[in-house]
Write a protein that holds these residues in place. Structure first.
Motif, PDB file in Angstrom:
ATOM      1  N   LEU A 114      40.828  50.811  42.041  1.00 32.98           N
ATOM      2  CA  LEU A 114      39.492  50.207  42.013  1.00 32.98           C
ATOM      3  C   LEU A 114      38.860  50.160  43.394  1.00 32.98           C
ATOM      4  O   LEU A 114      37.626  50.100  43.522  1.00 32.98           O
ATOM      5  CB  LEU A 114      39.562  48.780  41.440  1.00 32.98           C
ATOM      6  CG  LEU A 114      40.026  48.641  39.983  1.00 32.98           C
ATOM      7  CD1 LEU A 114      40.145  47.170  39.617  1.00 32.98           C
ATOM      8  CD2 LEU A 114      39.073  49.358  39.038  1.00 32.98           C
ATOM      9  N   VAL A 115      39.699  50.179  44.441  1.00 38.59           N
ATOM     10  CA  VAL A 115      39.181  50.048  45.802  1.00 38.59           C
ATOM     11  C   VAL A 115      39.585  51.202  46.728  1.00 38.59           C
ATOM     12  O   VAL A 115      38.869  51.509  47.678  1.00 38.59           O
ATOM     13  CB  VAL A 115      39.630  48.715  46.436  1.00 38.59           C
ATOM     14  CG1 VAL A 115      39.005  47.541  45.697  1.00 38.59           C
ATOM     15  CG2 VAL A 115      41.152  48.575  46.425  1.00 38.59           C
TER      16      VAL A 115
ATOM     17  N   SER B  31      40.517  41.697  39.472  1.00 35.81           N
ATOM     18  CA  SER B  31      39.990  42.636  40.468  1.00 35.81           C
ATOM     19  C   SER B  31      38.804  43.409  39.906  1.00 35.81           C
ATOM     20  O   SER B  31      37.804  43.629  40.601  1.00 35.81           O
ATOM     21  CB  SER B  31      41.089  43.610  40.915  1.00 35.81           C
ATOM     22  OG  SER B  31      42.169  42.927  41.506  1.00 35.81           O
TER      23      SER B  31
ATOM     24  N   LYS C  27      35.026  43.282  41.311  1.00 35.90           N
ATOM     25  CA  LYS C  27      34.344  44.512  41.710  1.00 35.90           C
ATOM     26  C   LYS C  27      32.998  44.646  41.011  1.00 35.90           C
ATOM     27  O   LYS C  27      31.988  44.994  41.643  1.00 35.90           O
ATOM     28  CB  LYS C  27      35.212  45.728  41.384  1.00 35.90           C
ATOM     29  CG  LYS C  27      34.573  47.045  41.798  1.00 35.90           C
ATOM     30  CD  LYS C  27      35.452  48.240  41.467  1.00 35.90           C
ATOM     31  CE  LYS C  27      34.772  49.541  41.877  1.00 35.90           C
ATOM     32  NZ  LYS C  27      35.607  50.727  41.566  1.00 35.90           N
TER      33      LYS C  27
ATOM     34  N   TYR D  18      29.309  44.569  42.770  1.00 41.29           N
ATOM     35  CA  TYR D  18      28.408  45.704  42.556  1.00 41.29           C
ATOM     36  C   TYR D  18      27.040  45.233  42.046  1.00 41.29           C
ATOM     37  O   TYR D  18      25.992  45.701  42.519  1.00 41.29           O
ATOM     38  CB  TYR D  18      29.037  46.673  41.547  1.00 41.29           C
ATOM     39  CG  TYR D  18      28.126  47.809  41.148  1.00 41.29           C
ATOM     40  CD1 TYR D  18      27.929  48.898  42.000  1.00 41.29           C
ATOM     41  CD2 TYR D  18      27.467  47.784  39.918  1.00 41.29           C
ATOM     42  CE1 TYR D  18      27.084  49.937  41.638  1.00 41.29           C
ATOM     43  CE2 TYR D  18      26.626  48.814  39.545  1.00 41.29           C
ATOM     44  CZ  TYR D  18      26.442  49.895  40.415  1.00 41.29           C
ATOM     45  OH  TYR D  18      25.606  50.918  40.050  1.00 41.29           O
TER      46      TYR D  18
END
Length: 283
Positions: free
Chosen positions: A213-214, A262, A266, A270
């Motif tokens: 995800l990152v 998470s 995120k 966003y």
């Protein structure tokens, strides 16, 4: 500070932490490729497909890990053979093997009333019952997997992102795929005594999926997944000690929860950034 260290002064908890750390590194290395390649269903099926081998080994008084390894080998070969000979998609082949192996395991277990306790340990793990020999085996498996992933890095990258290009470049994606399946089986077999077959999936998939995800590069995903996995092992053991919950289930629940939290963070970040960007553009 003592509250964070006191549980690990007990020898079997400290041993569980070391074994769990090795399992986290092992699962991070191959789990990264499982996530990128889309082999999550195979990992899940493999964790169930080991039941016949473990059941037979338990009934005969043999080594459970050896029984699990033989079952995993049979299932891996079966998946590849069925896909090739029946011209079916890999998902169909995996599903058929999954059903067959799980059903066979249940049939074997149904004829052994004494296997009930061992089955619970098989399904949900016994991280606090890990022996020194188990720690050694898991450590060796983690080292072998890390070296294999390093050697096969280029073929795995080509296979994960463009199988046709891998064939053009002469990287033999078929063999790379077999190696990936074998390493997934190794990780599952070596880790099932830590968190059990039903929960090993969380350790194999959770940390790599969360880090994707990152992170933007494969080495970063692998390193981040290993670090996150070790942290979850430590936190899971700590929570289970004070909350008096099942250690393996706590670790797996923590792994899944971390991913969803998470993802939520995120998406929130966003949306906030998009909202701020729209406001700035309107001015």
């Amino acid at each position: 500070m003592d509250i964070l260290l006191t549980p690990f002064e007990v020898s079997f908890v400290a041993r569980a932490l070391v074994a769990g750390a090795f399992a986290a590194v092992l699962c991070a290395c191959i789990g990264t490729w499982v996530v990128l390649r889309g082999l999550a269903f195979f990992g899940d099926a493999m964790s169930h497909g080991m039941l016949p081998g473990v059941a037979i080994a338990s009934i005969l008084g043999g080594n459970l890990m050896l029984g699990a390894a033989l079952s995993a080998l049979v299932m891996s070969i079966g998946v590849v053979w069925t896909s090739r000979e029946a011209k079916l998609s890999q998902d169909v082949s995996i599903g058929l093997q999954f059903i067959g192996m799980l059903a066979l395991g249940v049939v074997i277990v149904s004829h052994s009333e004494s296997f009930a306790v061992d089955l619970t340990s098989f399904l949900f793990g016994d991280v606090l019952g890990v022996r020194r020999d188990d720690v050694l085996i898991i450590g060796i498996a983690a080292l072998v997997t890390a070296i294999a992933c390093w050697i096969l890095h280029r073929p795995f990258v080509a296979l994960a992102f463009d199988e046709q290009k891998a064939t053009t470049l002469g990287m033999r994606p078929h063999w790379a795929h077999l190696a990936m399946l074998a390493l997934t089986a190794l990780a599952t077999v070596a880790s099932f005594q830590i968190v059990g077959t039903l929960l090993v999936f969380g350790l194999l998939i959770g940390p790599p999926a969360t880090v994707t995800l990152v992170a933007r590069t494969i080495p970063a995903i692998m390193a981040g997944a290993a670090l996150l996995g070790v942290t979850q092992i430590y936190a899971g053991l700590l929570i289970s000690w004070y909350a008096e919950t099942a250690a393996g289930a706590t670790i797996a629940l923590l792994s899944a929860s971390t991913f969803f939290v998470s993802l939520l963070v995120k998406r929130t970040v966003y949306r906030v950034r998009s909202s701020n960007s729209n406001e700035n553009s309107s001015h």
